[in-house]
Write an enzyme that holds these catalytic residues in place. Structure first.
Site, PDB file in Angstrom:
ATOM      1  CG  PHE A 130      -1.923   0.779   1.027  1.00 46.16           C
ATOM      2  CD1 PHE A 130      -3.054   0.960   0.151  1.00 46.16           C
ATOM      3  CD2 PHE A 130      -1.845   2.264   1.922  1.00 46.16           C
ATOM      4  CE1 PHE A 130      -3.999   2.103   0.099  1.00 46.16           C
ATOM      5  CE2 PHE A 130      -2.853   3.026   1.862  1.00 46.16           C
ATOM      6  CZ  PHE A 130      -3.790   3.319   0.922  1.00 46.16           C
ATOM      7  CE1 TYR A 226      -9.475   3.072   6.201  1.00 50.37           C
ATOM      8  CE2 TYR A 226      -8.344   4.525   7.910  1.00 50.37           C
ATOM      9  CZ  TYR A 226      -8.578   4.127   6.763  1.00 50.37           C
ATOM     10  OH  TYR A 226      -7.489   4.276   5.785  1.00 50.37           O
ATOM     11  CE  LYS A 227      -7.585  -0.250   4.905  1.00 51.57           C
ATOM     12  NZ  LYS A 227      -8.313   0.132   3.690  1.00 51.57           N
TER      13      LYS A 227
END
Lengths: 418, 418
Positions: A130, A226-227
């Site tokens: 990422f 937040y995933k």
């Protein structure tokens, strides 16, 4: 494989985790396959936030730092997340963003590695990691006169470790674009043999696949709130350090909440014992309250192994149905077929048209996402994704592809956040 | 000065800003003089958060990054705060914590200064600056082979600037322990003459006193969202960079939201134009939504000058009343009597007994705070503090001191977050 929507509904009836979906608010008419980008809203979160805002903040005001336990939130939520990733109590804290935590953990690892073997000046990662991880690594490589070396494909990593010169190996456990899962235990074993420190980004792992940081002998880890942890948009992230380093490593974001005595207001920094030294500024109380509700939804599953079983059943079914119903459209399966190498998502490459196809799908209520340049990405959060959602998503994908509706101009707008 | 509670009530009746108090939820029976530590809850915040949580997150899910403008929050709220501190639109962004932003801004300033004049290796600050600023400066001084030099008293700063060797001057505009306000314009003028870059921490200034970053020719600034901006516990902070540096400075926390094209997912970092390069990870949407409500309460005052007038009237009255009603108890006024040098708080030293006195006051509903070793600190947020609150607080202080009730053992518990 199943042959009808009825069979999918039957799988849901037999699913021992099906009840967990009741813990979420999900919009009607939407098949949400993007929980790997932003987890859905837990039903408990609004009331919990209201309590924190109206009573703890509004009525308790400054006193709530003690009375409502605000100061303990980073460690308290950290201990809950620890149970999901094979960490011990006290080893993991919630703080800042994933990017900021990558900076802290990679700095700490680099400083430690360079002190021991100053001639080793390479940070090993993957070209398709990422980007934020690579950007932070680039920055630290510049600061410490190191070099960031990138494997083009995961299979190159073992030989790059062998070639030597590596100080720290920084990998994302489940790749965001391909859904490929690294063998953390094997890579850590090799790294330890070679004297290389390891840093794992668990953004797409925590709450999605079993992780055993201590069992697999990692050195540092970070992850996202937040995933799959359902903490809400931009939720605080977490950072973990192995007990063997916790009291000796130093990270450069030496803010007051990481101080041994934050409220003594001494002019000189002394790091707190253990992982608390990875805290920096004042904890984001409202955001942490929401994150705790999200983490609680994962804990309600009673362990990662049931979630993993369901996750694999969902991704397996999706792959089978795509092949059966969309076989002639030239979609390429990017995610490994080998389940030992698969996270909780399935990615399909579709040459130049992945973007408009995903836009058309979203317009028809199937929400996945597009990842440049050519990836249709579908996340399967086992907490709230049903087998019938998998069926419906594939039927919609087949309709979009068969009809060519994605060719309409309105699906071709670019440049938006996707 | 006034001689009765009735006269205080009359001042409130005549106060053109009195209506602003209606924008806050404040507990009954409490005189809250700690808005400089945690601002009170704006009445608009719970509904606004509920909307963001239930509709934007719950219903809009990932699509809200575009449709609800989440990606623009750091700049949008930044532009609002900019109007309070003399910054131009686009120059200020909301992100991370104050501590993390000190790290970014001080790094950027140091790198810039060292590139120009590598022989200058000193960071100038004050021994009594807020500790987190000093801890971060210590960390960066170590990283860059610099030295942190500290003025014992503000009056030493000009001569320390003259002595040379200073790369960056980092000061907190209003001191957290004394409430003393620096003359930003004069110090920046001298710094510029000496070729020194300046970084201002506006934690106790933004929303409390007029600040003119561009007019006073500062280089960098950071500030806090949870004090006078009423953004809630641990609210996101802000960072500002002067336009002359915005496109050239580099900060090391190079996360994806500070990238020129965050969603192009390119493997190499390229900073966004302007102040957006000070963003790092994914913005904390829920926390930012609460912060925006808080900032809006300050904007509702229609400018900092009315707030400043009221703030000075409140602190002046408090000082006068303390001297009139508590004169015999040996409290020492630590905050400057000179209003040009006073922030929006009043601090009183009380030798060894400041802690139990403050605990006794809090137990009687007057909430200020204690700052080690000997400070009773009272913050006067002009948005919601009334003249009658000042009267009541001083009467309670006099009662606590006259009666000696603070000597009771229960007020002597130590070690808590205060």
């Amino acid at each position: 494989m199943i042959a009808s929507r009825q069979e999918a509904l039957a799988l849901d009836r037999d699913d021992p985790l099906a009840h967990l979906r009741e813990r979420f608010e999900l919009p009607d008419g939407v098949v949400y396959l993007d929980g790997n980008s932003l987890g859905a809203l837990p039903r408990a979160t609004p009331a919990c936030l209201e309590e924190v805002v109206k009573r703890e903040w509004g009525q308790g005001l400054i006193g709530s730092w003690n009375e409502a336990g605000w100061a303990q939130l980073p460690a308290r939520i950290g201990d809950k997340i620890a149970t999901l990733v094979g960490a011990n109590p006290g080893e993991l804290v919630v703080a800042d963003s994933t990017s900021v935590n990558v900076y802290k953990a990679l700095s700490a690892a680099l400083v430690m590695a360079l002190a021991k073997r100053p001639q080793r000046r390479r940070i090993l990662s993957e070209r398709h990691n990422f980007p934020t991880d690579l950007y932070i690594a680039e920055s630290l490589a510049r600061q410490y006169g190191c070099e960031l070396v990138l494997a083009d494909v995961p299979e190159q990593i073992p030989e790059m470790l062998e070639q030597g010169g590596i100080a720290v190996m920084m990998l994302t456990h489940v790749n965001y674009r391909t859904g490929r899962l690294h063998d953390m235990a094997a890579l850590n074993r090799q790294a330890r043999r070679e004297g290389v420190l390891t840093l794992w980004d668990l953004a797409h792992s925590a709450g999605a696949v079993p992780v055993d940081l201590n069992g697999d002998d990692a050195d540092f880890a970070v992850g996202c709130g937040y995933k799959y942890l359902n903490g809400g948009p931009g939720a605080p992230a977490f950072v973990w350090v192995h007990g063997r380093h916790a009291d000796t490593c130093r990270q450069p974001l030496s803010g007051w909440f990481g101080h041994a005595e934050p409220f003594a207001f001494t002019p000189s920094y002394a790091p707190a014992p253990g992982s608390s030294r990875f805290l920096c500024g004042t904890p984001a109380v409202l955001a942490m309250a929401a994150l705790e509700c999200g983490v609680d939804t994962v804990l309600a599953a009673g362990g990662m192994h049931g979630l993993r079983r369901k996750s694999l059943a969902l991704t397996r079914l999706f792959i089978e149905l795509v092949e059966a119903h969309c076989g002639e459209h030239g979609l390429e399966l990017v995610t490994p077929r080998d389940e030992a190498l698969r996270g909780s998502q399935v990615c399909l490459a579709y040459a130049d048209n992945a973007y408009p196809v995903m836009q058309a799908l979203i317009a028809h209520g199937v929400v996945g996402d597009f990842r440049a340049p050519d990836i249709l990405r579908f996340g399967f959060t086992p907490l709230y994704t049903r087998y019938v959602d998998v069926w419906d998503a594939v039927q919609e994908l087949a309709r979009v592809l068969d009809s060519g509706s994605w060719r309409q101009a309105r699906y071709h707008r670019k440049g938006a956040v996707t």
